[in-house]
Design a protein around this motif. Sequence first.
Motif, PDB file in Angstrom:
ATOM      1  N   MET A 238      10.947  27.697  43.982  1.00 61.31           N
ATOM      2  CA  MET A 238      12.252  28.340  44.035  1.00 61.31           C
ATOM      3  C   MET A 238      12.752  28.710  42.639  1.00 61.31           C
ATOM      4  O   MET A 238      13.353  29.772  42.430  1.00 61.31           O
ATOM      5  CB  MET A 238      13.258  27.410  44.723  1.00 61.31           C
ATOM      6  CG  MET A 238      13.028  27.226  46.205  1.00 61.31           C
ATOM      7  SD  MET A 238      13.172  28.781  47.113  1.00 61.31           S
ATOM      8  CE  MET A 238      14.874  29.174  46.770  1.00 61.31           C
ATOM      9  N   GLN A 239      12.484  27.850  41.667  1.00 55.12           N
ATOM     10  CA  GLN A 239      12.934  28.134  40.309  1.00 55.12           C
ATOM     11  C   GLN A 239      12.206  29.338  39.734  1.00 55.12           C
ATOM     12  O   GLN A 239      12.803  30.187  39.041  1.00 55.12           O
ATOM     13  CB  GLN A 239      12.699  26.896  39.426  1.00 55.12           C
ATOM     14  CG  GLN A 239      13.314  26.999  38.042  1.00 55.12           C
ATOM     15  CD  GLN A 239      14.829  27.074  38.111  1.00 55.12           C
ATOM     16  OE1 GLN A 239      15.439  26.434  38.938  1.00 55.12           O
ATOM     17  NE2 GLN A 239      15.418  27.879  37.248  1.00 55.12           N
ATOM     18  N   GLN A 245      13.720  36.981  39.699  1.00 51.09           N
ATOM     19  CA  GLN A 245      14.823  37.840  40.129  1.00 51.09           C
ATOM     20  C   GLN A 245      15.815  38.084  38.991  1.00 51.09           C
ATOM     21  O   GLN A 245      16.373  39.186  38.856  1.00 51.09           O
ATOM     22  CB  GLN A 245      15.531  37.228  41.331  1.00 51.09           C
ATOM     23  CG  GLN A 245      14.710  37.271  42.613  1.00 51.09           C
ATOM     24  CD  GLN A 245      15.432  36.646  43.784  1.00 51.09           C
ATOM     25  OE1 GLN A 245      16.514  36.088  43.613  1.00 51.09           O
ATOM     26  NE2 GLN A 245      14.856  36.746  44.973  1.00 51.09           N
ATOM     27  N   ASN A 246      16.050  37.050  38.183  1.00 47.93           N
ATOM     28  CA  ASN A 246      16.956  37.225  37.040  1.00 47.93           C
ATOM     29  C   ASN A 246      16.391  38.250  36.056  1.00 47.93           C
ATOM     30  O   ASN A 246      17.122  39.095  35.514  1.00 47.93           O
ATOM     31  CB  ASN A 246      17.188  35.896  36.338  1.00 47.93           C
ATOM     32  CG  ASN A 246      18.055  34.974  37.162  1.00 47.93           C
ATOM     33  OD1 ASN A 246      18.906  35.435  37.925  1.00 47.93           O
ATOM     34  ND2 ASN A 246      17.851  33.671  37.036  1.00 47.93           N
ATOM     35  N   ALA A 357      20.923  33.641  46.783  1.00 48.66           N
ATOM     36  CA  ALA A 357      20.346  32.504  46.034  1.00 48.66           C
ATOM     37  C   ALA A 357      21.437  31.577  45.525  1.00 48.66           C
ATOM     38  O   ALA A 357      21.301  30.341  45.553  1.00 48.66           O
ATOM     39  CB  ALA A 357      19.502  33.038  44.874  1.00 48.66           C
ATOM     40  N   ASN A 358      22.585  32.149  45.045  1.00 49.42           N
ATOM     41  CA  ASN A 358      23.698  31.302  44.590  1.00 49.42           C
ATOM     42  C   ASN A 358      24.265  30.472  45.728  1.00 49.42           C
ATOM     43  O   ASN A 358      24.640  29.310  45.559  1.00 49.42           O
ATOM     44  CB  ASN A 358      24.786  32.177  43.968  1.00 49.42           C
ATOM     45  CG  ASN A 358      24.366  32.799  42.666  1.00 49.42           C
ATOM     46  OD1 ASN A 358      23.570  32.201  41.939  1.00 49.42           O
ATOM     47  ND2 ASN A 358      24.849  33.983  42.363  1.00 49.42           N
ATOM     48  N   VAL A 359      24.341  31.107  46.928  1.00 54.40           N
ATOM     49  CA  VAL A 359      24.831  30.349  48.087  1.00 54.40           C
ATOM     50  C   VAL A 359      23.895  29.189  48.399  1.00 54.40           C
ATOM     51  O   VAL A 359      24.311  28.064  48.699  1.00 54.40           O
ATOM     52  CB  VAL A 359      24.974  31.294  49.305  1.00 54.40           C
ATOM     53  CG1 VAL A 359      25.266  30.499  50.571  1.00 54.40           C
ATOM     54  CG2 VAL A 359      26.089  32.293  49.053  1.00 54.40           C
ATOM     55  N   MET A 360      22.584  29.477  48.317  1.00 52.61           N
ATOM     56  CA  MET A 360      21.625  28.394  48.558  1.00 52.61           C
ATOM     57  C   MET A 360      21.770  27.285  47.529  1.00 52.61           C
ATOM     58  O   MET A 360      21.729  26.089  47.847  1.00 52.61           O
ATOM     59  CB  MET A 360      20.200  28.978  48.513  1.00 52.61           C
ATOM     60  CG  MET A 360      19.894  29.962  49.645  1.00 52.61           C
ATOM     61  SD  MET A 360      18.262  30.703  49.456  1.00 52.61           S
ATOM     62  CE  MET A 360      18.274  31.892  50.815  1.00 52.61           C
ATOM     63  N   ILE A 361      21.953  27.700  46.264  1.00 53.70           N
ATOM     64  CA  ILE A 361      22.138  26.687  45.203  1.00 53.70           C
ATOM     65  C   ILE A 361      23.406  25.879  45.458  1.00 53.70           C
ATOM     66  O   ILE A 361      23.447  24.653  45.264  1.00 53.70           O
ATOM     67  CB  ILE A 361      22.176  27.374  43.829  1.00 53.70           C
ATOM     68  CG1 ILE A 361      20.801  27.958  43.515  1.00 53.70           C
ATOM     69  CG2 ILE A 361      22.606  26.396  42.746  1.00 53.70           C
ATOM     70  CD1 ILE A 361      20.769  28.883  42.315  1.00 53.70           C
ATOM     71  N   ALA A 362      24.495  26.562  45.910  1.00 53.25           N
ATOM     72  CA  ALA A 362      25.739  25.828  46.217  1.00 53.25           C
ATOM     73  C   ALA A 362      25.516  24.837  47.357  1.00 53.25           C
ATOM     74  O   ALA A 362      26.015  23.699  47.326  1.00 53.25           O
ATOM     75  CB  ALA A 362      26.831  26.829  46.593  1.00 53.25           C
ATOM     76  N   TYR A 469      11.278  33.495  52.643  1.00 54.99           N
ATOM     77  CA  TYR A 469      11.756  33.430  51.273  1.00 54.99           C
ATOM     78  C   TYR A 469      10.816  32.639  50.377  1.00 54.99           C
ATOM     79  O   TYR A 469      11.081  32.481  49.199  1.00 54.99           O
ATOM     80  CB  TYR A 469      13.150  32.788  51.212  1.00 54.99           C
ATOM     81  CG  TYR A 469      14.219  33.640  51.827  1.00 54.99           C
ATOM     82  CD1 TYR A 469      14.775  33.267  53.041  1.00 54.99           C
ATOM     83  CD2 TYR A 469      14.647  34.800  51.197  1.00 54.99           C
ATOM     84  CE1 TYR A 469      15.753  34.054  53.610  1.00 54.99           C
ATOM     85  CE2 TYR A 469      15.609  35.583  51.766  1.00 54.99           C
ATOM     86  CZ  TYR A 469      16.172  35.208  52.967  1.00 54.99           C
ATOM     87  OH  TYR A 469      17.142  35.980  53.505  1.00 54.99           O
ATOM     88  N   LEU A 470       9.769  32.056  50.926  1.00 56.90           N
ATOM     89  CA  LEU A 470       8.873  31.212  50.145  1.00 56.90           C
ATOM     90  C   LEU A 470       7.534  31.918  49.962  1.00 56.90           C
ATOM     91  O   LEU A 470       7.107  32.719  50.796  1.00 56.90           O
ATOM     92  CB  LEU A 470       8.655  29.850  50.835  1.00 56.90           C
ATOM     93  CG  LEU A 470       9.932  29.022  51.059  1.00 56.90           C
ATOM     94  CD1 LEU A 470       9.553  27.768  51.822  1.00 56.90           C
ATOM     95  CD2 LEU A 470      10.537  28.639  49.732  1.00 56.90           C
ATOM     96  N   ARG A 471       6.900  31.555  48.903  1.00 58.21           N
ATOM     97  CA  ARG A 471       5.561  32.057  48.682  1.00 58.21           C
ATOM     98  C   ARG A 471       4.581  31.350  49.631  1.00 58.21           C
ATOM     99  O   ARG A 471       4.861  30.258  50.122  1.00 58.21           O
ATOM    100  CB  ARG A 471       5.158  31.854  47.235  1.00 58.21           C
ATOM    101  CG  ARG A 471       6.023  32.675  46.274  1.00 58.21           C
ATOM    102  CD  ARG A 471       5.562  32.486  44.862  1.00 58.21           C
ATOM    103  NE  ARG A 471       6.379  33.260  43.946  1.00 58.21           N
ATOM    104  CZ  ARG A 471       6.206  33.265  42.631  1.00 58.21           C
ATOM    105  NH1 ARG A 471       5.234  32.550  42.106  1.00 58.21           N
ATOM    106  NH2 ARG A 471       6.975  33.994  41.855  1.00 58.21           N
TER     107      ARG A 471
END
Length: 477
Positions: A238-239, A245-246, A357-362, A469-471
């Motif tokens: 995920m990181q 993406q960043n 992704a931010n929602v997932m991190i939250a 969403y995963l490899r």
Amino acid sequence: MDSYFIDPQRRRGAKLIFPAHQLIVCTDSYGIRTQLKFNVVVEKMDLQNLIQIRLTESADQSKMFVSTIDNASYEQMRAEQSLHVTFQGFVDHLTKILERCKREELHMSLVKDDSVHLLQFFEKSSFKNLTHLFLQIQVASTETVLFHINLALQTMQDQAAGYAGQVAKYQSELTGRDDAIHRLQGEVRALNGRLLEQENLVFNRNTEEVNRLQQTIKHVNESKELEEKRLKTIISGMQEKIDQQNKELLAGTEKIMHDSKRYEALREDNMKLKSHNNQLREEADRYKSDLQAYQSRDGRHESAIVDLRRQLIDLQSKLKIAEKQKSELEAELEAERNICQTKKNALQLTADEISNANVMIANLNKEVMKLKSKVELRTEIAMRQEKLIQDKEKEYNELQGTVRQIQQEHIKNRAASEEYAQTVRRIKETSDAIEEKYRKKINDLIVKVSQNQNAEPVSVLNNQFPNRYLRPHNRIE
């Protein structure tokens, strides 16, 4: 007047204003000076101006001096010594003088001159002794001495009777304590047998629990290591995706900024071309007006008109070229607009993915907070268990204090002290076993709580991060 203080009926009205206290008195008899210890007492009759000062030698109670002062003798003394107070004030000052003698600020002397004895109160100084007060005092009569000796003897007899009662009370308390000691010894013997039985039961039970807990801890540690490895793999994937993406977002942002600058440059060029086109139209209009002016004129200017027509044709050709360039620029501008719109859409999609992704991190942070709360709950449970252990330790300390008290009371009995020492050792071993048992239970409870917490984040990750969403190498099967 001396008989007032030895008459049993009248003595009931006597009030003690200075209780018996031992003071050092300097005696001077025919040039011989010595220091003796005297018990000094001052008494006063109620409702009468009558006091008596009594000095009794501490080493010999038969040697007694008394000085009785009434109104008449005080008035005579007041005139001789120039005193400025009343009889009651004299009594108060006499009490203060005796208090200062107790503190050794003033001193007393007993001077014998012929047949008269004088009691002096003086203050020592380097230059000269300053006399504050002197009183006439005489040797007490035999009747007075015997009365006070009998009074002291009666007081001592009363004290001896009180002491005898206290001794009998203490003896009865000692007897009761001995009975209690014998009873406690029997209880200690019974407790020794019970402790042996309980030690055997606790040892067997704790052995089984220790074996079971060791197996459970081993299994839990293995599952915990596997789960940690799997979670680390998921988090690293995920990181990496977030970092990629960043980077793409930063590249798209830079490209959009570059396109925006290019769009602004094209817009400025278009504005310049429009202004130039307007200028050409103004010149064509001006030339047309000039042409009409020239046509209205004389035919002599036909050559000039031909030139103007040629210039007009040139200007029209230039105008067509400018319009063609304008159409080309507008087509390029429209294409750039379409490209910018496409990039904006792509940027919006990227921003949406980043927000997801931010929602997932939250959500992950919320799960972390839940895990923290569960850890706090586990800590609270551990603190309760520690409190229980402390209570057990307090009970053990109280029992140890009881045994120590029994040891102090029966320290002469070595056999009994050895039994008490064995009892203390057994109690200590039992308390250590109980403490170890509770510690192991606490560790088991902590392992169970950590196992539950490790299982819950895995289910949360499965729900929040679908397989798309995963490899491929990070999917949870």
